[in-house]
Write an enzyme that holds these catalytic residues in place. Sequence first.
Site, PDB file in Angstrom:
ATOM      1  N   PRO A  88      17.632   1.122  17.465  1.00  0.00           N
ATOM      2  CG  PRO A  88      15.561   1.708  16.557  1.00  0.00           C
ATOM      3  CD  PRO A  88      16.252   0.626  17.327  1.00  0.00           C
ATOM      4  N   GLY A  90      19.620   7.762  16.960  1.00  0.00           N
ATOM      5  CA  GLY A  90      20.102   8.784  16.047  1.00  0.00           C
ATOM      6  C   GLY A  90      21.486   9.294  16.414  1.00  0.00           C
ATOM      7  CE1 TYR A 140      11.487   8.594  15.316  1.00  0.00           C
ATOM      8  CE2 TYR A 140      13.776   8.901  14.672  1.00  0.00           C
ATOM      9  CZ  TYR A 140      12.830   8.630  15.638  1.00  0.00           C
ATOM     10  OH  TYR A 140      13.217   8.394  16.931  1.00  0.00           O
ATOM     11  CG  HIS A 279      11.427   7.231  21.902  1.00  0.00           C
ATOM     12  ND1 HIS A 279      10.972   6.887  20.648  1.00  0.00           N
ATOM     13  CD2 HIS A 279      12.562   7.919  21.696  1.00  0.00           C
ATOM     14  CE1 HIS A 279      11.790   7.363  19.729  1.00  0.00           C
ATOM     15  NE2 HIS A 279      12.779   7.977  20.346  1.00  0.00           N
TER      16      HIS A 279
END
Length: 397
Positions: A88, A90, A140, A279
């Site tokens: 995933p 953004g 989120y 991350h």
Amino acid sequence: MTANPSLRSDSRRIFSTEDAMRLAQRRQPQLVHDFIEGAAGREVASLRNQTRFDAITLQPRVMADVAERSLKTTLLGQDYDLPFGIAPMGMCNLAWPGADQAFAAAAQGYNIPVCLSTAASSSIEEMRGWADENAWFQLYVGGPIEQALDLVQRAQHAGYKNLILTVDVPQVSRRVRDLRNGFQVPFRIGVKQFLDFATHPQWALTTLLKGAPEPKNFKVEGGGSKFDRGASRAGADWAFLDRLREIWKGNLILKGVSSTEDAQRIQRAGADAIYVSNHGGRQLDSAPAAIDALPKIREAVGPDYPLIFDSGVRNGEDIIKALALGADFVMLGRPFLHAVGAEGARGVNALIRILAEDASLALAQTGLNDVRTVSPQILVAGQQPVVQESLPHDATK
């Protein structure tokens, strides 16, 4: 590896993830490239992720019959043709217009998962329509809890079976490249940004034609968006996990885990899988390399609990290393954004083929026929994960 013949890449320029990054950087504004490639603080954690992979070595084996090899695997009840997927991320359409659709087409064509971010530039419903059963949704929890639960309801109604709750972003970290470039969502165009776009006309004109990307899952009537990139996302706490587990009927995966204590507590809370990640170094610059956390978490949760991994993976051998250290499945983020930025859908297809070929060759070199048989035994002696005593269950309460 099997795939739809229409997905042939025919790329004569991408032979590695490094090629993809170099080509993408030429086509993209500096602001966009830095948003993709940048990380937290001095970007030490991002570099550490990759250098730790480089330090891991595989033991070649000889004279095994490895003429036929399989990369097929099963994760959370679904069969995949390859042991990796698209993480995933953004605002993927910033990398190149239509990136999300290119990812979705590749996911279906190669039968791998593609994970749509809450902050995506395509909607929950669009991605499910494009990628069908191969689409996952990542959540989120920023802003009101009810807003997050509305996204969950939309994903459930659209037919998603896998929900990723990202838990390692209580607050978005300072990313110096973005601050220097004046990166904001939505874009605010000053002189510096205008010149950056003007000197990359192919990206600018294509983006202008397709429309500027925006966080599409937060659009409001009359235009605009209620998405706040800098908002606290600390609503993803233990109480929310319990509530989400009651509501979500499909597979629930928690992403951003690097602590054995957290992993055990998540497991006890009823999550179906843990996604080990730091991350990509984009949150805590002093965080340990995610690959170093992986074997410790495997030991903590036991041999059969599903673990997904990302952070620092740059080639097919890295994928095999992660599987050897305890992962059941591997995701990649930045390399896919670079690939789509370099050559659009053709670049995505090229990257998948490169990763698959290198992973298959790594199997052959280590004497294996099936990716499902990868184990710590293929690591050079002395590099097998250290077995650590599991914490007692009450240690994390």
